[in-house]
Design a protein around this motif. Sequence first.
Motif, mmCIF file in Angstrom:
data_model
loop_
_atom_site.group_PDB
_atom_site.id
_atom_site.type_symbol
_atom_site.label_atom_id
_atom_site.label_comp_id
_atom_site.label_asym_id
_atom_site.label_seq_id
_atom_site.Cartn_x
_atom_site.Cartn_y
_atom_site.Cartn_z
ATOM 1 N N THR A 259 42.986 -1.144 -21.774
ATOM 2 C CA THR A 259 42.394 -0.841 -23.082
ATOM 3 C C THR A 259 43.476 -0.683 -24.138
ATOM 4 O O THR A 259 44.304 0.221 -24.016
ATOM 5 C CB THR A 259 41.550 0.450 -22.995
ATOM 6 N N PRO A 260 43.532 -1.552 -25.167
ATOM 7 C CA PRO A 260 42.639 -2.704 -25.309
ATOM 8 C C PRO A 260 43.011 -3.868 -24.392
ATOM 9 O O PRO A 260 42.157 -4.700 -24.119
ATOM 10 C CB PRO A 260 42.821 -3.121 -26.775
ATOM 11 N N GLU B 280 38.869 -8.083 -33.994
ATOM 12 C CA GLU B 280 38.450 -8.351 -32.603
ATOM 13 C C GLU B 280 37.593 -9.617 -32.559
ATOM 14 O O GLU B 280 37.750 -10.452 -31.658
ATOM 15 C CB GLU B 280 37.674 -7.148 -32.054
ATOM 16 N N LEU C 290 37.759 -6.838 -22.372
ATOM 17 C CA LEU C 290 36.499 -6.091 -22.311
ATOM 18 C C LEU C 290 36.256 -5.619 -20.887
ATOM 19 O O LEU C 290 36.328 -6.414 -19.950
ATOM 20 C CB LEU C 290 35.337 -6.961 -22.786
ATOM 21 N N ARG D 115 29.794 -4.549 -27.251
ATOM 22 C CA ARG D 115 30.341 -5.846 -26.826
ATOM 23 C C ARG D 115 30.219 -6.026 -25.308
ATOM 24 O O ARG D 115 29.830 -7.097 -24.835
ATOM 25 C CB ARG D 115 31.830 -5.957 -27.186
ATOM 26 N N SER E 175 40.999 -8.087 -26.807
ATOM 27 C CA SER E 175 40.798 -6.997 -25.855
ATOM 28 C C SER E 175 40.285 -7.499 -24.517
ATOM 29 O O SER E 175 39.557 -8.487 -24.447
ATOM 30 C CB SER E 175 39.801 -5.986 -26.420
ATOM 31 N N TYR F 247 32.804 -1.281 -28.806
ATOM 32 C CA TYR F 247 33.184 -1.930 -27.542
ATOM 33 C C TYR F 247 32.083 -1.795 -26.490
ATOM 34 O O TYR F 247 31.866 -2.719 -25.706
ATOM 35 C CB TYR F 247 34.532 -1.405 -27.037
ATOM 36 N N MET G 39 35.881 0.791 -21.034
ATOM 37 C CA MET G 39 36.620 0.772 -22.299
ATOM 38 C C MET G 39 36.098 1.787 -23.324
ATOM 39 O O MET G 39 36.870 2.532 -23.939
ATOM 40 C CB MET G 39 36.511 -0.642 -22.857
#
Length: 250
Positions: free
Chosen positions: A138-139, A183, A191, A236, A189, A233, A195
Amino acid sequence: METKISEIADGIYRLSTYVPDIAPPAGFTFNQFLVLGDEPLMFHTGLRRMFSLNLAALRRIIPPERLRWIAFGHFEADECGAMNEWLAVAPHATPAHGHTGCMVSLSDFADRAPRELHDGELIELGGKRVRFIDTPHTPHGWDAGVLHEETTATLMCGDLFTQLGDGCAPREGDVVGPAIAAEDLFRYSSLNPGMGATIRGLSRLAPRTLALMHGPAFSGDGAAALNALADDYDRRVSGEMRALLAGEAA
Ligand SMILES: [Fe+2]
Ligand SMILES: [Fe+2]
């Protein structure tokens, strides 16, 4: 290119180099942070090709020989590419990073043996103190972590909140919207399901300043910003999971 210096919190200096050719027309900054104290610490080494710029900037604040600690968020060229160049000009400096990063990379890469930091471990700088917090993946980066300077509540958050442009530091306002846009653009990142919780955990530090590696420093309610970023996040990750499951069902 030039490296600009600004004091973003008491005794914490941002050394910022703007590169207009990355993501034009907005451009992109690379920032190092110098934390003063009896044992000065630098967070991020910068790219090797920016070493002479960063060295000249640092010399305007302290002689490089005074540096005692060189730390960074994860093993990547902009975070730590110039580590050995710094170690060569700072004979009393020790690289410091988390257990994973030392085991995987620094044990081989660093010209001087690193101090291995465990999650939550404190380095007393004399007048300032920084705590290392593991944020794996992370990220991005298995070895990822952040550093929190406790006397000023400054979170050196590395690539978290990355944004475009050559902003001044520090500033209030929206730090989350520009990070979401970056992003969307870069997809930088890794994912992962943990996260959101990892970023939300950082909000407990209640930082008053967020020291972004790429973008202007933010001054204000750091906890609220971290929680909002964590929410984005989470959105996402669950979106990716839904897309994956829909693909499998089709
Ligand atoms: Fe990175
Ligand atoms: Fe970075």
